[in-house]
Each structure stands twice: as structure tokens, then as C-alpha cells.
Design a protein around this motif. Structure first.
Motif, short mmCIF file in Angstrom:
data_model
loop_
_atom_site.label_atom_id
_atom_site.label_comp_id
_atom_site.label_asym_id
_atom_site.label_seq_id
_atom_site.Cartn_x
_atom_site.Cartn_y
_atom_site.Cartn_z
N ALA A 37 0.94 -1.10 -0.19
CA ALA A 37 0.12 -0.10 -0.04
C ALA A 37 0.99 1.18 0.01
O ALA A 37 0.53 2.37 -0.72
CB ALA A 37 -0.98 -0.09 1.25
N ARG A 38 2.09 1.29 0.72
CA ARG A 38 2.85 2.50 0.80
C ARG A 38 3.58 2.56 -0.53
O ARG A 38 3.72 3.86 -0.88
CB ARG A 38 3.83 1.92 1.89
N VAL A 60 5.85 8.13 2.12
CA VAL A 60 5.98 6.68 2.02
C VAL A 60 7.25 6.34 2.64
O VAL A 60 7.32 5.18 3.39
CB VAL A 60 6.44 6.59 0.49
N HIS A 61 8.38 7.12 2.88
CA HIS A 61 9.35 6.54 3.73
C HIS A 61 8.95 6.33 5.32
O HIS A 61 9.60 5.56 5.75
CB HIS A 61 10.43 7.70 3.70
N ARG A 62 8.43 7.23 5.55
CA ARG A 62 7.78 7.30 7.14
C ARG A 62 7.03 5.91 7.28
O ARG A 62 7.39 5.12 8.25
CB ARG A 62 7.10 8.38 7.31
N ALA A 67 7.11 0.36 9.24
CA ALA A 67 7.01 -1.21 9.33
C ALA A 67 8.15 -1.98 9.46
O ALA A 67 8.12 -2.87 10.24
CB ALA A 67 6.55 -1.33 7.50
N LEU A 68 9.32 -1.19 9.27
CA LEU A 68 10.55 -2.18 9.69
C LEU A 68 10.69 -1.89 11.32
O LEU A 68 11.14 -2.95 11.73
CB LEU A 68 11.68 -1.25 9.17
N ALA A 73 10.04 -4.53 16.92
CA ALA A 73 9.19 -4.46 18.22
C ALA A 73 8.57 -5.84 18.52
O ALA A 73 8.06 -6.04 19.83
CB ALA A 73 8.25 -3.53 18.17
N ARG A 74 8.62 -6.77 17.51
CA ARG A 74 8.06 -8.01 17.87
C ARG A 74 8.85 -8.88 18.97
O ARG A 74 10.07 -8.91 19.04
CB ARG A 74 7.90 -8.93 16.45
#
Length: 83
Positions: A37-38, A60-62, A67-68, A73-74
Motif C-alpha cells: 500500500a505504501r 512513503v518513507h515514514r 513497518a521496519l 518490536a515483535r
């Protein structure tokens, strides 16, 4: 018979050569809906003048950076039980 390069076609009289033109950069799906989507959002820049591209690219970069960061954080999977 000699072959020559075709002559360039002049723009239509009602078209503005300084108007935004799609870049037609191919985007390969990644399989991750959020990332895809990004990346699809990059197409918005095709309809904006150059000075409007920065806002799209920053958005988009943000989103990709978020997402990274979410991957980092998982929680780690549980360690195997000792025998």
C-alpha cells in the motif's frame, strides 16, 4: 532502402509539456499488504508537480520505516525448553 529513426511526434496542441507526467516506474508487489500500500502511494507523485513529490516521498518513507520498526518490536519467540 535505408531505415531511419522515426521522427518525434510533437505534443498535442492542448497538452502542456510542463504538466506532470507519469514516471511509469514499475513497482513489484512484496506480498506484505502494508508495504504494498505504501509503495502504491508513490503513484500519487505521478499527478503532482515536482514540488509536490517530496510530501509523497516523505509519507512513503515514514510508513516503510514504521513497518521496519514494527518488525523490531515483535517479541522474540519463546526459547525451547531445556531437557
Amino acid at each position: 532502402m535505408s531505415e531511419s529513426a522515426p521522427e518525434p511526434v510533437p505534443p498535442a496542441p492542448d497538452s502542456d509539456p510542463s504538466a506532470p507526467a507519469p514516471l511509469a516506474v514499475p513497482r513489484t508487489p512484496t506480498g506484505d499488504a502494508g508495504v504494498d500500500a505504501r509503495l502504491a502511494r508513490l503513484a500519487d507523485a505521478d499527478h503532482l508537480p515536482t514540488d509536490g513529490h517530496l510530501g509523497v516521498y516523505e509519507d512513503v518513507h515514514r510508513g516503510l520505516r514504521d513497518a521496519l520498526d514494527a518488525l523490531d518490536a515483535r517479541p522474540d519467540p519463546p526459547a525451547p525448553a531445556a531437557r
